[in-house]
Design a protein around this motif. Structure first.
Motif, mmCIF file in Angstrom:
data_model
loop_
_atom_site.group_PDB
_atom_site.id
_atom_site.type_symbol
_atom_site.label_atom_id
_atom_site.label_comp_id
_atom_site.label_asym_id
_atom_site.label_seq_id
_atom_site.Cartn_x
_atom_site.Cartn_y
_atom_site.Cartn_z
ATOM 1 N N LEU A 199 0.864 -1.172 0.000
ATOM 2 C CA LEU A 199 0.000 0.000 0.000
ATOM 3 C C LEU A 199 0.901 1.223 0.000
ATOM 4 C CD1 LEU A 199 -2.735 -0.961 2.632
ATOM 5 C CD2 LEU A 199 -2.903 -1.056 0.140
ATOM 6 N N ILE A 200 0.578 2.216 -0.817
ATOM 7 C CA ILE A 200 1.462 3.365 -0.991
ATOM 8 C C ILE A 200 0.679 4.659 -0.834
ATOM 9 C CG2 ILE A 200 3.104 4.514 -2.529
ATOM 10 C CD1 ILE A 200 3.505 1.896 -3.983
ATOM 11 N N ALA A 201 1.286 5.623 -0.171
ATOM 12 C CA ALA A 201 0.741 6.981 -0.084
ATOM 13 C C ALA A 201 1.907 7.955 -0.207
ATOM 14 C CB ALA A 201 -0.002 7.203 1.233
ATOM 15 N N SER A 202 1.662 9.101 -0.791
ATOM 16 C CA SER A 202 2.752 10.059 -1.005
ATOM 17 C C SER A 202 2.215 11.478 -0.997
ATOM 18 C CB SER A 202 3.445 9.784 -2.346
ATOM 19 O OG SER A 202 2.545 9.945 -3.427
ATOM 20 N N VAL A 203 3.115 12.412 -0.786
ATOM 21 C CA VAL A 203 2.784 13.834 -0.881
ATOM 22 C C VAL A 203 4.032 14.569 -1.348
ATOM 23 C CG1 VAL A 203 3.395 14.364 1.524
ATOM 24 C CG2 VAL A 203 1.778 15.826 0.307
ATOM 25 N N TYR A 204 3.824 15.596 -2.168
ATOM 26 C CA TYR A 204 4.930 16.400 -2.691
ATOM 27 C C TYR A 204 4.642 17.862 -2.371
ATOM 28 C CZ TYR A 204 8.737 17.740 -5.823
ATOM 29 O OH TYR A 204 9.924 18.237 -6.328
ATOM 30 N N LEU A 205 5.612 18.509 -1.769
ATOM 31 C CA LEU A 205 5.500 19.930 -1.443
ATOM 32 C C LEU A 205 6.573 20.683 -2.206
ATOM 33 C CD1 LEU A 205 5.003 19.682 2.430
ATOM 34 C CD2 LEU A 205 3.252 19.960 0.679
ATOM 35 N N ALA A 206 6.169 21.428 -3.226
ATOM 36 C CA ALA A 206 7.123 22.208 -4.008
ATOM 37 C C ALA A 206 7.343 23.557 -3.349
ATOM 38 C CB ALA A 206 6.625 22.386 -5.437
ATOM 39 N N ALA A 207 8.608 23.964 -3.270
ATOM 40 C CA ALA A 207 8.917 25.251 -2.649
ATOM 41 C C ALA A 207 8.469 26.413 -3.522
ATOM 42 C CB ALA A 207 10.424 25.351 -2.379
ATOM 43 N N GLU A 208 8.448 26.210 -4.842
ATOM 44 C CA GLU A 208 8.052 27.267 -5.767
ATOM 45 C C GLU A 208 6.540 27.413 -5.759
ATOM 46 O OE1 GLU A 208 8.831 30.354 -8.393
ATOM 47 O OE2 GLU A 208 10.252 29.101 -7.306
ATOM 48 N N PRO A 209 6.005 28.608 -5.433
ATOM 49 C CA PRO A 209 4.547 28.780 -5.400
ATOM 50 C C PRO A 209 3.918 28.452 -6.749
ATOM 51 C CG PRO A 209 5.658 30.652 -4.378
ATOM 52 C CD PRO A 209 6.725 29.826 -5.037
ATOM 53 N N GLY A 210 2.818 27.717 -6.717
ATOM 54 C CA GLY A 210 2.115 27.379 -7.938
ATOM 55 C C GLY A 210 2.685 26.207 -8.689
ATOM 56 N N ALA A 211 3.752 25.599 -8.185
ATOM 57 C CA ALA A 211 4.361 24.463 -8.868
ATOM 58 C C ALA A 211 3.979 23.166 -8.179
ATOM 59 C CB ALA A 211 5.884 24.613 -8.897
ATOM 60 N N GLU A 212 4.052 22.081 -8.939
ATOM 61 C CA GLU A 212 3.791 20.766 -8.386
ATOM 62 C C GLU A 212 5.042 19.915 -8.350
ATOM 63 O OE1 GLU A 212 0.640 18.984 -10.553
ATOM 64 O OE2 GLU A 212 -0.908 20.007 -9.412
ATOM 65 N N ILE A 213 6.107 20.394 -8.946
ATOM 66 C CA ILE A 213 7.350 19.639 -8.955
ATOM 67 C C ILE A 213 8.520 20.599 -8.946
ATOM 68 C CG2 ILE A 213 7.388 19.485 -11.480
ATOM 69 C CD1 ILE A 213 8.758 16.760 -11.145
ATOM 70 N N ALA A 265 9.402 15.786 -0.183
ATOM 71 C CA ALA A 265 8.587 14.653 -0.634
ATOM 72 C C ALA A 265 8.540 13.602 0.464
ATOM 73 C CB ALA A 265 9.158 14.057 -1.919
ATOM 74 N N LEU A 266 7.382 12.987 0.607
ATOM 75 C CA LEU A 266 7.170 11.907 1.569
ATOM 76 C C LEU A 266 6.479 10.749 0.863
ATOM 77 C CD1 LEU A 266 5.793 13.941 4.612
ATOM 78 C CD2 LEU A 266 7.849 12.524 4.688
ATOM 79 N N VAL A 267 6.986 9.548 1.074
ATOM 80 C CA VAL A 267 6.354 8.338 0.537
ATOM 81 C C VAL A 267 6.316 7.306 1.655
ATOM 82 C CG1 VAL A 267 6.452 6.493 -1.177
ATOM 83 C CG2 VAL A 267 7.213 8.801 -1.790
ATOM 84 N N VAL A 268 5.150 6.713 1.879
ATOM 85 C CA VAL A 268 4.999 5.675 2.898
ATOM 86 C C VAL A 268 4.549 4.386 2.213
ATOM 87 C CG1 VAL A 268 3.766 4.938 4.968
ATOM 88 C CG2 VAL A 268 4.480 7.321 4.726
ATOM 89 N N LEU A 269 5.249 3.306 2.525
ATOM 90 C CA LEU A 269 4.921 1.979 2.003
ATOM 91 C C LEU A 269 4.518 1.085 3.171
ATOM 92 C CD1 LEU A 269 8.187 1.520 -0.091
ATOM 93 C CD2 LEU A 269 6.083 2.607 -0.860
ATOM 94 N N GLU A 270 3.526 0.227 2.960
ATOM 95 C CA GLU A 270 3.139 -0.761 3.964
ATOM 96 C C GLU A 270 2.957 -2.094 3.280
ATOM 97 O OE1 GLU A 270 -0.615 -1.646 6.942
ATOM 98 O OE2 GLU A 270 0.100 0.424 6.750
ATOM 99 N N ARG A 271 3.591 -3.117 3.843
ATOM 100 C CA ARG A 271 3.489 -4.429 3.236
ATOM 101 C C ARG A 271 2.209 -5.127 3.694
ATOM 102 N NH1 ARG A 271 6.531 -8.506 0.944
ATOM 103 N NH2 ARG A 271 8.513 -7.392 1.046
ATOM 104 N N HIS A 272 1.439 -5.563 2.708
ATOM 105 C CA HIS A 272 0.258 -6.369 2.959
ATOM 106 C C HIS A 272 0.379 -7.654 2.161
ATOM 107 C CE1 HIS A 272 -3.098 -3.736 4.858
ATOM 108 N NE2 HIS A 272 -1.911 -3.431 5.364
ATOM 109 N N ARG A 273 -0.575 -8.539 2.315
ATOM 110 C CA ARG A 273 -0.566 -9.778 1.542
ATOM 111 C C ARG A 273 -0.747 -9.439 0.054
ATOM 112 N NH1 ARG A 273 -3.556 -11.380 6.070
ATOM 113 N NH2 ARG A 273 -2.587 -13.077 7.228
ATOM 114 N N ALA A 274 -0.002 -10.120 -0.769
ATOM 115 C CA ALA A 274 -0.134 -9.895 -2.213
ATOM 116 C C ALA A 274 -1.489 -10.370 -2.683
ATOM 117 C CB ALA A 274 0.978 -10.653 -2.948
ATOM 118 N N GLU A 275 -2.058 -9.667 -3.651
ATOM 119 C CA GLU A 275 -3.344 -10.053 -4.192
ATOM 120 C C GLU A 275 -3.206 -11.342 -5.010
ATOM 121 O OE1 GLU A 275 -4.648 -6.745 -6.423
ATOM 122 O OE2 GLU A 275 -5.289 -5.598 -4.682
ATOM 123 N N ARG A 276 -4.162 -12.224 -4.873
ATOM 124 C CA ARG A 276 -4.138 -13.512 -5.606
ATOM 125 C C ARG A 276 -4.987 -13.400 -6.866
ATOM 126 N NH1 ARG A 276 0.293 -15.795 -3.569
ATOM 127 N NH2 ARG A 276 0.236 -15.898 -1.294
#
Length: 371
Positions: A144-158, A360-371
């Motif tokens: 399972l993955i979640a992420s967030v990006y905070l750009a220092a430049e106003p109005g930018a996403e990267i 940037a922040l990314v969080v990973l969590e290991r769960h059972r693989a989907e069958r």
């Protein structure tokens, strides 16, 4: 990306414009009535220019012109009711009101044109940024993955930070990195590293070869004989390249000068400090491109936090760094998205909403693989 709606923003609700136009209409009515009822020595009709000027702040040139025309008609009516319609002074007032209203309409039309061009540029920039920094999947394989990006430049996403994920036949590979420097040069280097990662990460090559490929791609770009912006060719990229097998409770890591990932498990928070960290990407030639893979336990239910130095180096008003590790205990149990949202709020609270560097922040969590 959240953008403020300007006065000519096409996304402004029409009902709001219809409500606001009542105000200049009331102004015209009140001034006209007041001018008729006031003594002849008191002149209120010149104030009618406030109506079109007010309308131009929230409406387009057509509605502004209509209000301006109504103001001129109201001034003519007020002068006629007082018997001064043929007076030279009163005619001058009417002509002046008409000319100033026309100038306001013209400026409103020019502003609308510029705003339309700006909106088109923003739309293209939004698409380009989303293509460059694609959203990470919510779930891939056993993760399972979640992420967030905070750009220092106003109005930018990267900016100069980057992350990406890719699947192989038996594992998930990820990269998180931070380009030294800022501006367009940093974005260009981030784009280069992301493109190189996506081109080869799907192939079943060793993780060390993947890191070497990224370093080679970044180094080769600098040797191309063409004019470059100031600072180009002098930057490097710290990066953590990871591989998480579907059927093994481990995470494999090649750390190229990047802050160590943090593992959240039953025993607490552990930094995955490698024994043989490599130089940042773009500097591999100094060490003959030698990269080493290290394995760390990553059990079911564990969470892995990847971040850039813009997080741990974020300062508050007193100059204190953001205490990332101290904010983690007790934050688990809600899944990756909960942890990302919590850290995001804490980081913004710590900096007062003023991000001095990309983060940037990314969080990973290991769960059972989907069958």
């Amino acid at each position: 990306m959240h953008t403020r709606q300007g006065p000519s923003d096409p996304r402004r609700p029409r009902w709001r414009t219809r409500v606001l136009v009542v105000i200049p209409l009331l102004v015209i009515g009140l001034i006209t009535v007041g001018d008729v009822l006031a003594p002849a020595s008191v002149r209120l009709s010149p104030l009618l220019i406030a109506a079109p000027a007010m309308t131009a702040s929230f409406a387009g040139p057509v509605l502004t012109a209509c209000v301006g025309l109504l103001a001129v008609v109201a001034q003519i009516a007020a002068n006629a009711s007082e018997g001064f319609l043929g007076s030279t002074g009163r005619l001058t007032e009417v002509i002046t009101l008409a000319l100033v209203s026309a100038m306001i309409v013209l400026f409103r039309a020019v502003l609308d044109r510029h705003m339309r061009e700006l909106n088109r540029v923003r739309a293209v920039a939004d698409v380009a940024q989303r293509v460059l920094l694609r959203p990470l999947p919510v779930r891939v394989g056993p993760l399972l993955i979640a992420s967030v990006y905070l750009a220092a430049e106003p109005g930018a996403e990267i900016g100069g930070d980057l992350y990406a994920a890719a699947r192989t036949s038996h594992a998930t590979r990820l990269i998180i990195g931070d380009v030294r420097g800022s501006g367009l040069t940093a974005v260009a280097d981030a784009s280069l590293v992301l493109g190189a990662f996506r081109a080869i990460a799907h192939w079943p090559v060793p993780l060390t070869d993947l890191a070497s490929h990224l370093d080679t791609a970044l180094s080769a770009e600098r040797t191309e004989p063409r004019d470059k912006a100031p600072g180009a060719g002098e930057s490097f990229v710290t990066a953590a390249v990871l591989e998480i097998p579907d059927d093994l409770p481990v995470v494999r890591l090649v750390n190229c000068g990047h802050p160590p990932p943090l593992l959240l498990c039953d025993s607490g928070v552990k930094a995955l400090e490698g024994q043989a960290p490599a130089l940042p990407l773009g500097l591999g030639h100094l060490a003959a491109g030698h990269y080493h893979t290290e394995d760390f336990p990553f059990q079911e239910g564990d969470q892995l936090l990847l971040y850039t130095d813009g997080v741990v180096e974020a300062r508050n008003s007193e100059g204190s760094f953001f205490p990332l590790a101290e904010r983690l205990p007790g934050a688990d149990g809600g899944g990756p998205q909960y942890l990302v949202d919590r850290l995001h709020r804490d980081l913004l609270s710590h900096t007062g909403g003023h991000q001095g560097d990309d983060a940037a922040l990314v969080v990973l969590e290991r769960h059972r693989a989907e069958r």
